[in-house]
Design a protein around this motif. Structure first.
Motif, PDB file in Angstrom:
ATOM      1  N   LEU A 165      58.202 -33.221  10.597  1.00  0.00           N
ATOM      2  CA  LEU A 165      56.935 -32.808  11.219  1.00  0.00           C
ATOM      3  C   LEU A 165      56.553 -31.398  10.790  1.00  0.00           C
ATOM      4  O   LEU A 165      55.382 -31.115  10.488  1.00  0.00           O
ATOM      5  CB  LEU A 165      57.056 -32.876  12.745  1.00  0.00           C
ATOM      6  CG  LEU A 165      57.134 -34.270  13.364  1.00  0.00           C
ATOM      7  CD1 LEU A 165      57.368 -34.163  14.875  1.00  0.00           C
ATOM      8  CD2 LEU A 165      55.869 -35.062  13.090  1.00  0.00           C
ATOM      9  N   THR A 185      52.889 -31.176   8.625  1.00  0.00           N
ATOM     10  CA  THR A 185      51.959 -30.069   8.912  1.00  0.00           C
ATOM     11  C   THR A 185      51.130 -29.666   7.700  1.00  0.00           C
ATOM     12  O   THR A 185      49.901 -29.521   7.809  1.00  0.00           O
ATOM     13  CB  THR A 185      52.732 -28.853   9.467  1.00  0.00           C
ATOM     14  OG1 THR A 185      53.379 -29.231  10.681  1.00  0.00           O
ATOM     15  CG2 THR A 185      51.791 -27.703   9.758  1.00  0.00           C
ATOM     16  N   THR A 205      55.373 -26.865  15.998  1.00  0.00           N
ATOM     17  CA  THR A 205      56.447 -27.567  15.292  1.00  0.00           C
ATOM     18  C   THR A 205      57.534 -26.595  14.830  1.00  0.00           C
ATOM     19  O   THR A 205      58.720 -26.942  14.814  1.00  0.00           O
ATOM     20  CB  THR A 205      55.894 -28.340  14.079  1.00  0.00           C
ATOM     21  OG1 THR A 205      55.148 -27.445  13.234  1.00  0.00           O
ATOM     22  CG2 THR A 205      55.000 -29.481  14.523  1.00  0.00           C
TER      23      THR A 205
END
Length: 313
Positions: free
Chosen positions: A280, A285, A257
């Motif tokens: 994200l 995360t 990411t």
């Protein structure tokens, strides 16, 4: 821009976030979603920290690193989400100049430290699988503390350097940030002074704090997987891989990411896509990390069940 033109500009004292502003009818829903994510992140990572402290089975270097990772994830999300939640109730989503610099400092510190810490955790798994007889010496508690302290030092030095350089920028407007948080590349776009030094330092930091830990982790897992494949029994291979499966998953999610967030081409992407990618990386995360470890790691899962059982009984 000439000095005369710069003197006639209105200098920026606050910034306006444009992220999520084009969905005014969904502000309440966004607030609930991000509130749930934030509370889940706090609860999950706090449980990991408590479990690694109270369970004797988790008093090892691997779980010492994990507790620090969980603390980092709490810092990581607490830097951005509270401001975002407050702004969902504001028609004008603002942050002060000082608040923006503070957010940059803590955000860059957390992200940089986490990348280096994940590399240190990869080294721990390499020693455990490839040099098991030397593990007590190579990964003593003193070495573990030094690796964690070194990770924090790298993150702090990197962040302090960027933040100090950011204070030297001349920001004459506009003061609109096409995002929901403050970050170095976003601030550089708003500068009307020379940004060559900032950009050079950013490229060096990307190579040292960003790329180097990623390559080191990839190299460590190449050696780890090679060693696992040489184990004769299938049961032995499964047992060896299970000790690093959670960390490997977290590494793939974090660096995947991060690379997509910072290294993809900026042209051709809408504001909504930029926001989604950043969510994200910055929001999802840190929430996934404790979930991954609790689902894939038997020791953590067992410690959490024991902790839950004590409080229920």
């Amino acid at each position: 821009m000439t000095p005369f033109e710069m003197n006639n500009q209105t200098f920026v004292t606050e910034f306006i976030f444009l992220g999520f502003s084009n969905h005014s009818d969904l502000q309440g829903l966004f607030f609930l979603v991000f509130l749930v994510i934030y509370l889940t992140t706090l609860l999950g990572n706090m449980l990991i920290i408590i479990a690694t402290r109270v369970s004797p089975a988790l008093h090892t270097p691997m779980y010492f690193f994990l507790s620090n990772l969980s603390f980092l994830d709490i810092c990581y999300t607490s830097t951005t989400i509270p401001v975002l939640l407050v702004n969902f109730f504001r028609e004008k989503k603002t942050i002060s100049y000082e608040g923006c610099l503070s957010q940059i400092f803590f955000f860059v510190t957390s992200a940089g430290t986490e990348g280096v810490l994940l590399a240190a955790m990869a080294y721990d798994r390499y020693v455990a699988i490839c040099r098991p007889l030397q593990y007590p010496v190579l990964m003593s508690m003193k070495v573990s503390v030094c690796l964690v302290a070194g990770s924090w030092l790298c993150g702090l030095v990197n962040s302090a350097t960027h933040t100090v350089l950011a204070t030297m920028l001349t920001l004459c407007g506009p003061n609109q940030i096409s995002h929901f948080l403050c970050d170095i590349p976003l601030l550089l776009k708003l500068a009307c002074s020379d940004t060559s030094v900032n950009e050079s330092v950013l490229h060096v930091a990307s190579a040292t704090i960003g790329l180097s830990p990623c390559l080191f982790t990839a190299g460590s897992y190449t050696l780890i997987i090679s060693a696992i494949l040489r184990i004769p029994s299938a049961q032995g291979r499964r047992k060896a891989f299970s000790t690093c499966a959670s960390h490997l998953t977290v590494v793939v999610v974090f660096f995947g990411t991060a690379n997509f967030n910072y290294d993809r081409p900026r042209e051709g992407y809408s504001l909504d896509m930029d926001i989604l990618v950043s969510v994200l990386f910055c929001v999802v995360t840190p929430m996934l990390n404790p979930i991954i470890y609790s689902l894939r790691n038997k020791d953590v899962k067992g410690a959490l069940w024991k902790l839950a059982g004590k409080h229920i009984l």
